[in-house]
Design a protein around this motif. Structure first.
Motif, PDB file in Angstrom:
ATOM      1  N   SER A 102       6.298  51.480 -63.161  1.00 50.08           N
ATOM      2  CA  SER A 102       6.541  52.468 -62.108  1.00 50.08           C
ATOM      3  C   SER A 102       6.659  51.817 -60.732  1.00 50.08           C
ATOM      4  CB  SER A 102       5.418  53.504 -62.086  1.00 50.08           C
ATOM      5  OG  SER A 102       4.197  52.917 -61.688  1.00 50.08           O
ATOM      6  N   GLU A 104       6.263  54.205 -58.068  1.00 55.94           N
ATOM      7  CA  GLU A 104       5.469  55.151 -57.291  1.00 55.94           C
ATOM      8  C   GLU A 104       4.549  55.909 -58.242  1.00 55.94           C
ATOM      9  OE1 GLU A 104       6.077  57.930 -53.348  1.00 55.94           O
ATOM     10  OE2 GLU A 104       7.789  57.161 -54.457  1.00 55.94           O
ATOM     11  N   GLN A 215       6.998  57.534 -61.073  1.00 58.53           N
ATOM     12  CA  GLN A 215       8.415  57.465 -60.744  1.00 58.53           C
ATOM     13  C   GLN A 215       8.891  56.025 -60.893  1.00 58.53           C
ATOM     14  OE1 GLN A 215       8.292  59.383 -56.776  1.00 58.53           O
ATOM     15  NE2 GLN A 215       8.976  61.268 -57.764  1.00 58.53           N
ATOM     16  N   GLU A 222      13.815  59.538 -65.834  1.00 58.84           N
ATOM     17  CA  GLU A 222      13.150  60.744 -65.342  1.00 58.84           C
ATOM     18  C   GLU A 222      11.677  60.466 -65.043  1.00 58.84           C
ATOM     19  OE1 GLU A 222      14.586  63.474 -64.614  1.00 58.84           O
ATOM     20  OE2 GLU A 222      16.465  63.547 -65.752  1.00 58.84           O
ATOM     21  N   ASP A 223      11.120  61.246 -64.104  1.00 56.02           N
ATOM     22  CA  ASP A 223       9.697  61.145 -63.814  1.00 56.02           C
ATOM     23  C   ASP A 223       8.887  61.479 -65.064  1.00 56.02           C
ATOM     24  OD1 ASP A 223      10.536  60.696 -61.240  1.00 56.02           O
ATOM     25  OD2 ASP A 223       9.889  62.639 -60.456  1.00 56.02           O
ATOM     26  N   LEU A 246       5.711  68.283 -59.592  1.00 55.95           N
ATOM     27  CA  LEU A 246       6.132  67.475 -58.455  1.00 55.95           C
ATOM     28  C   LEU A 246       6.240  68.339 -57.205  1.00 55.95           C
ATOM     29  CD1 LEU A 246       7.051  64.738 -57.382  1.00 55.95           C
ATOM     30  CD2 LEU A 246       9.375  65.298 -58.113  1.00 55.95           C
TER      31      LEU A 246
END
Length: 274
Positions: A102, A104, A215, A222-223, A246
Motif C-alpha cells: 500500500s 496509503e 490504497q 481498487e481500495d 471511504l
C-alpha cells in the motif's frame, strides 16, 4: 498484491474468452477448486501454467503474455510473512501482503489504537484470544509489521483518526499511559504519519467498529478494507462495499481536530487524564 493482480487478470481473460471455470479445469486437467483458488488469489501459479492459460484464453500478444508471466513470478516470491501461512488465518495473511504494497493506510480507531501505532505492552493488552491462530503469534506479527512498514525507505502515508475515548482509556490505565501516549506523540512528528483525534464534541460516530482502508499506487488496483473484531476478520475488496466507508472516513476526518490540535490534546490528556 501480485496474486491479487494475477487473479484479476486471469479471471478477466477467461471471461473475455467466453470460458467457464469448469472449461478451464477440464482443459488444464485441474480440479475445479484449483481454478477457483487461483482466481480468488489464494494460491500462485508457475510461469509454465501462466503461459498455458494465456494460450487457452487466446492471448498471443507478447507484451500481454509477458505481463501474465511477470505477475506469476511475483505471486510466488518469498516474503517475510511467507512462513506465517499456517500460523495466522487466511484473511490476516492476505492483509499483511496487501498492507506491504500500500501507499496509503487510513485508520478509524473508535475502540483501540491502530495496530501500527501500538507499543508491545498495549498490543498485548488489546489483543483478544482468537478462535484461530496463536495470540502470541498475533502480537509478534503486529510488531513485525510495524518494523517492516514504518522503517521502509518509502513507507506508506498513514492517516489515523482516533476517538477521544481511546486516549482517555489509555490515560486512566496509568501503568501504560506514559509509554503509549509518548509513543503516539513521537510518531506524530514523522512526515508520513498523521494522527487526528475525533473529539467528544463531534457527537457519536456513524460506526463503532474499527476499520482500515488500504490504497495502492496503481489506479487500476481498487481500495481494500480490513475489518477486525474479537471473533473474526475480513478483507473486503468489493468497491461497492468499500466506497461508503471511504466516504465515512472523509466525513470523520473533517470532524476531527487537525494534527496540531490533536497533538496538543493528547499531551493535555496525559497531564490531566480525568
Amino acid at each position: 498484491m501480485g496474486r491479487r493482480r494475477l487473479s484479476h487478470a486471469l479471471k478477466a481473460a477467461r471471461e473475455a474468452a467466453g470460458q467457464t471455470r469448469g472449461d478451464v479445469a477440464a482443459a488444464m486437467d485441474w480440479s475445479l477448486s484449483k481454478v477457483i483458488r487461483i482466481e480468488a488469489g489464494t494460491v500462485g501459479i508457475s510461469t509454465i501454467d501462466a503461459r498455458a492459460l494465456a494460450a487457452l484464453y487466446g492471448i498471443t500478444a507478447p507484451d500481454r503474455v509477458e505481463e501474465l508471466l511477470s505477475l506469476a513470478r511475483n505471486s510466488r516470491l518469498r516474503t517475510w510473512w511467507s512462513t506465517l501461512r499456517d500460523r495466522v488465518n487466511p484473511s490476516y495473511y492476505a492483509y499483511i501482503g496487501l498492507e506491504d504494497e500500500s501507499v496509503e493506510v487510513l485508520y478509524f480507531a473508535p475502540t483501540t489504537l491502530p495496530t501500527l501505532l501500538q507499543t508491545r505492552d498495549y498490543a498485548a493488552r488489546s489483543t483478544p484470544p482468537l478462535p484461530t491462530g496463536d495470540r502470541n503469534t498475533r502480537i509478534d506479527v503486529r510488531l513485525k509489521r510495524q518494523e517492516e512498514i514504518l522503517n521502509k525507505t518509502r513507507p506508506p502515508k498513514i492517516i489515523a483518526i482516533i476517538d477521544e475515548a481511546v486516549l482517555h482509556r489509555i490515560a486512566q490505565a496509568h501503568k501504560q499511559a506514559p509509554e503509549q501516549l509518548s509513543h503516539l506523540v513521537s510518531l506524530s512528528t514523522a512526515p508520513h504519519i498523521t494522527i487526528q483525534v475525533l473529539p467528544f464534541s463531534a457527537g457519536p460516530p456513524p460506526v463503532v467498529a474499527p476499520f482500515t482502508i488500504l490504497q495502492f499506487p496503481d489506479p487500476a488496483d481498487e481500495d481494500v478494507m480490513y475489518v477486525e473484531n474479537a471473533v473474526s476478520d475480513e478483507v473486503i475488496d468489493r468497491p461497492e462495499e468499500v466506497r461508503p466507508y471511504l466516504d465515512m472516513f472523509r466525513e470523520l476526518r473533517a470532524k476531527s481536530l487537525d494534527p496540531d490540535e490533536s497533538l496538543a490534546w493528547i499531551k493535555q490528556i496525559v497531564d490531566d487524564p480525568g
